[in-house]
Design a protein around this motif. Structure first.
Motif, PDB file in Angstrom:
ATOM      1  N   LYS A 183       0.895  -1.219  -0.106  1.00 17.86           N
ATOM      2  CA  LYS A 183      -0.041  -0.122  -0.024  1.00 17.86           C
ATOM      3  C   LYS A 183       0.667   1.280  -0.028  1.00 17.86           C
ATOM      4  O   LYS A 183       0.558   2.227  -0.683  1.00 17.86           O
ATOM      5  CB  LYS A 183      -0.924  -0.168   1.187  1.00 17.86           C
ATOM      6  N   SER A 184       1.835   1.173   0.834  1.00 15.56           N
ATOM      7  CA  SER A 184       2.679   2.313   0.874  1.00 15.56           C
ATOM      8  C   SER A 184       3.592   2.436  -0.373  1.00 15.56           C
ATOM      9  O   SER A 184       3.648   3.747  -0.653  1.00 15.56           O
ATOM     10  CB  SER A 184       3.701   2.089   2.197  1.00 15.56           C
TER      11      SER A 184
ATOM     12  N   ASN B 235       3.754   5.562  -3.837  1.00 13.96           N
ATOM     13  CA  ASN B 235       4.857   6.494  -3.833  1.00 13.96           C
ATOM     14  C   ASN B 235       5.090   6.629  -5.547  1.00 13.96           C
ATOM     15  O   ASN B 235       5.428   5.672  -6.218  1.00 13.96           O
ATOM     16  CB  ASN B 235       6.085   5.381  -3.306  1.00 13.96           C
ATOM     17  N   ALA B 236       5.509   7.826  -5.571  1.00 14.20           N
ATOM     18  CA  ALA B 236       5.767   8.389  -7.140  1.00 14.20           C
ATOM     19  C   ALA B 236       7.184   7.728  -7.561  1.00 14.20           C
ATOM     20  O   ALA B 236       7.327   7.809  -8.870  1.00 14.20           O
ATOM     21  CB  ALA B 236       5.830   9.839  -7.370  1.00 14.20           C
ATOM     22  N   ASP B 237       8.259   7.428  -6.750  1.00 16.49           N
ATOM     23  CA  ASP B 237       9.322   6.938  -7.047  1.00 16.49           C
ATOM     24  C   ASP B 237       9.224   5.387  -7.617  1.00 16.49           C
ATOM     25  O   ASP B 237      10.241   4.818  -8.085  1.00 16.49           O
ATOM     26  CB  ASP B 237      10.078   6.919  -5.866  1.00 16.49           C
ATOM     27  N   ILE B 238       8.254   4.795  -7.325  1.00 14.75           N
ATOM     28  CA  ILE B 238       8.162   3.459  -7.838  1.00 14.75           C
ATOM     29  C   ILE B 238       7.600   3.244  -9.320  1.00 14.75           C
ATOM     30  O   ILE B 238       6.779   4.072  -9.745  1.00 14.75           O
ATOM     31  CB  ILE B 238       7.061   2.710  -7.203  1.00 14.75           C
ATOM     32  N   SER B 239       8.515   2.679 -10.330  1.00 14.42           N
ATOM     33  CA  SER B 239       8.260   2.312 -11.634  1.00 14.42           C
ATOM     34  C   SER B 239       6.882   1.730 -11.697  1.00 14.42           C
ATOM     35  O   SER B 239       6.371   0.879 -11.046  1.00 14.42           O
ATOM     36  CB  SER B 239       9.221   1.327 -12.217  1.00 14.42           C
ATOM     37  N   GLN B 240       6.356   2.349 -13.025  1.00 11.86           N
ATOM     38  CA  GLN B 240       4.814   1.480 -13.370  1.00 11.86           C
ATOM     39  C   GLN B 240       5.196   0.122 -13.788  1.00 11.86           C
ATOM     40  O   GLN B 240       4.323  -0.454 -13.579  1.00 11.86           O
ATOM     41  CB  GLN B 240       4.721   2.579 -14.668  1.00 11.86           C
ATOM     42  N   ASN B 241       6.446  -0.184 -14.267  1.00 16.08           N
ATOM     43  CA  ASN B 241       6.497  -1.533 -14.496  1.00 16.08           C
ATOM     44  C   ASN B 241       6.565  -2.586 -13.299  1.00 16.08           C
ATOM     45  O   ASN B 241       6.118  -3.614 -13.240  1.00 16.08           O
ATOM     46  CB  ASN B 241       8.141  -1.803 -15.125  1.00 16.08           C
ATOM     47  N   VAL B 242       6.682  -1.959 -12.246  1.00 13.91           N
ATOM     48  CA  VAL B 242       6.661  -2.909 -11.050  1.00 13.91           C
ATOM     49  C   VAL B 242       5.321  -2.981 -10.224  1.00 13.91           C
ATOM     50  O   VAL B 242       4.914  -3.895  -9.502  1.00 13.91           O
ATOM     51  CB  VAL B 242       7.506  -2.548  -9.882  1.00 13.91           C
ATOM     52  N   ARG B 243       4.412  -2.023 -10.488  1.00  8.94           N
ATOM     53  CA  ARG B 243       2.773  -2.091  -9.842  1.00  8.94           C
ATOM     54  C   ARG B 243       2.315  -3.182 -10.284  1.00  8.94           C
ATOM     55  O   ARG B 243       1.678  -3.625  -9.296  1.00  8.94           O
ATOM     56  CB  ARG B 243       2.381  -0.443 -10.401  1.00  8.94           C
ATOM     57  N   PRO B 244       2.171  -3.906 -11.460  1.00  9.06           N
ATOM     58  CA  PRO B 244       1.438  -5.080 -11.717  1.00  9.06           C
ATOM     59  C   PRO B 244       1.941  -6.190 -10.797  1.00  9.06           C
ATOM     60  O   PRO B 244       1.065  -7.017 -10.238  1.00  9.06           O
ATOM     61  CB  PRO B 244       1.681  -5.487 -13.198  1.00  9.06           C
ATOM     62  N   ILE B 245       3.237  -6.271 -10.565  1.00  8.09           N
ATOM     63  CA  ILE B 245       3.926  -7.284  -9.525  1.00  8.09           C
ATOM     64  C   ILE B 245       3.416  -7.029  -8.155  1.00  8.09           C
ATOM     65  O   ILE B 245       3.064  -7.969  -7.444  1.00  8.09           O
ATOM     66  CB  ILE B 245       5.483  -7.410  -9.612  1.00  8.09           C
ATOM     67  N   LEU B 246       3.284  -5.877  -7.637  1.00 11.32           N
ATOM     68  CA  LEU B 246       2.794  -5.305  -6.339  1.00 11.32           C
ATOM     69  C   LEU B 246       1.579  -5.779  -6.188  1.00 11.32           C
ATOM     70  O   LEU B 246       1.211  -6.214  -5.173  1.00 11.32           O
ATOM     71  CB  LEU B 246       3.094  -3.876  -6.090  1.00 11.32           C
ATOM     72  N   GLU B 247       0.737  -5.565  -7.224  1.00  4.99           N
ATOM     73  CA  GLU B 247      -0.726  -5.885  -7.265  1.00  4.99           C
ATOM     74  C   GLU B 247      -1.065  -7.459  -7.039  1.00  4.99           C
ATOM     75  O   GLU B 247      -1.686  -7.884  -6.274  1.00  4.99           O
ATOM     76  CB  GLU B 247      -1.656  -5.479  -8.354  1.00  4.99           C
ATOM     77  N   GLU B 248      -0.006  -8.111  -7.640  1.00  3.49           N
ATOM     78  CA  GLU B 248       0.092  -9.836  -7.539  1.00  3.49           C
ATOM     79  C   GLU B 248       0.192 -10.201  -6.247  1.00  3.49           C
ATOM     80  O   GLU B 248      -0.369 -11.032  -5.570  1.00  3.49           O
ATOM     81  CB  GLU B 248       1.007 -10.570  -8.399  1.00  3.49           C
TER      82      GLU B 248
ATOM     83  N   SER C 131       9.702 -15.641  -8.836  1.00  4.20           N
ATOM     84  CA  SER C 131       9.590 -14.662 -10.011  1.00  4.20           C
ATOM     85  C   SER C 131       9.581 -13.387  -9.453  1.00  4.20           C
ATOM     86  O   SER C 131      10.069 -12.377  -9.834  1.00  4.20           O
ATOM     87  CB  SER C 131       8.447 -15.082 -10.813  1.00  4.20           C
ATOM     88  N   TRP C 132       8.442 -13.249  -8.195  1.00  3.90           N
ATOM     89  CA  TRP C 132       8.578 -11.967  -7.754  1.00  3.90           C
ATOM     90  C   TRP C 132       9.792 -11.328  -7.045  1.00  3.90           C
ATOM     91  O   TRP C 132      10.021 -10.127  -7.332  1.00  3.90           O
ATOM     92  CB  TRP C 132       7.282 -12.062  -6.500  1.00  3.90           C
ATOM     93  N   VAL C 133      10.407 -12.233  -6.404  1.00  4.83           N
ATOM     94  CA  VAL C 133      11.658 -11.846  -5.830  1.00  4.83           C
ATOM     95  C   VAL C 133      12.604 -11.286  -6.855  1.00  4.83           C
ATOM     96  O   VAL C 133      13.487 -10.401  -6.597  1.00  4.83           O
ATOM     97  CB  VAL C 133      12.211 -12.943  -4.941  1.00  4.83           C
TER      98      VAL C 133
ATOM     99  N   GLY D 185      13.701  -7.362  -7.251  1.00  2.00           N
ATOM    100  CA  GLY D 185      15.171  -7.129  -7.337  1.00  2.00           C
ATOM    101  C   GLY D 185      15.723  -6.290  -8.354  1.00  2.00           C
ATOM    102  O   GLY D 185      16.622  -5.293  -8.351  1.00  2.00           O
ATOM    103  N   GLU D 186      14.959  -6.335  -9.588  1.00  2.00           N
ATOM    104  CA  GLU D 186      15.632  -5.417 -11.000  1.00  2.00           C
ATOM    105  C   GLU D 186      15.022  -4.032 -10.528  1.00  2.00           C
ATOM    106  O   GLU D 186      15.861  -3.235 -11.235  1.00  2.00           O
ATOM    107  CB  GLU D 186      14.733  -6.231 -11.947  1.00  2.00           C
ATOM    108  N   PHE D 187      14.127  -3.777  -9.900  1.00  2.00           N
ATOM    109  CA  PHE D 187      13.513  -2.636  -9.645  1.00  2.00           C
ATOM    110  C   PHE D 187      14.048  -1.636  -8.373  1.00  2.00           C
ATOM    111  O   PHE D 187      13.617  -0.466  -8.342  1.00  2.00           O
ATOM    112  CB  PHE D 187      12.042  -2.576  -9.707  1.00  2.00           C
ATOM    113  N   SER D 188      14.640  -2.495  -7.558  1.00  2.00           N
ATOM    114  CA  SER D 188      15.168  -1.739  -6.374  1.00  2.00           C
ATOM    115  C   SER D 188      16.391  -0.995  -6.509  1.00  2.00           C
ATOM    116  O   SER D 188      17.166  -1.262  -7.609  1.00  2.00           O
ATOM    117  CB  SER D 188      15.384  -2.840  -5.420  1.00  2.00           C
TER     118      SER D 188
END
Length: 92
Positions: A38-39, A43-56, A83-85, A89-92
Motif C-alpha cells: 500500500k505504501s 509512492n511516485a518513485d516506484i516504476s510503473q513496471n513494478v506496479r502489476p507485480i505489487l498488485e499480484e 519470480s516476484w523476488v 530485485g530489478e527495480f530496487s
C-alpha cells in the motif's frame, strides 16, 4: 523513522524470500506485505513496471492471511515467489 522506498522494497523482498525458502510464513507477514505494498503503490518513485507485480503480491498476501492453511498457500505459490523476488530485485 519511516522507511524510504528502497528500504520498503528490500523488506518486501526479504519477506518473500523467507517464505519461499522456508515454505512457511505467518499471518503477520502477510499483513506486513499488504502494508508495504500500500505504501509503495502511492509512492511516485516506484516504476510503473513494478506496479502489476505489487498488485499480484497484494492479492497473494490477502489470500494468504485468509486461508486455513498458510503453509500450503505458500507452497502452492513457490514459482510466483521466485519470480516476484527476482523481478522486484530489478527495480530496487
Amino acid at each position: 523513522m519511516p522507511l524510504n522506498h528502497t528500504d520498503q522494497v528490500n523488506l518486501l523482498k526479504d519477506i518473500l524470500s523467507n517464505q519461499q525458502s522456508d515454505c512457511c510464513g505467518s499471518v503477520a507477514e502477510c499483513e506486513q506485505l499488504e502494508r508495504l505494498i500500500k505504501s509503495l503503490m502511492v509512492n511516485a518513485d516506484i516504476s510503473q513496471n513494478v506496479r502489476p507485480i505489487l498488485e499480484e503480491i497484494y492479492i497473494y498476501s490477502q489470500n494468504g492471511k485468509n486461508t486455513a492453511d498458510l503453509d500450503e498457500h505458500i507452497n502452492a505459490h513457490q514459482d510466483q515467489l521466485s519470480s516476484w523476488v527476482e523481478n522486484i530485485g530489478e527495480f530496487s
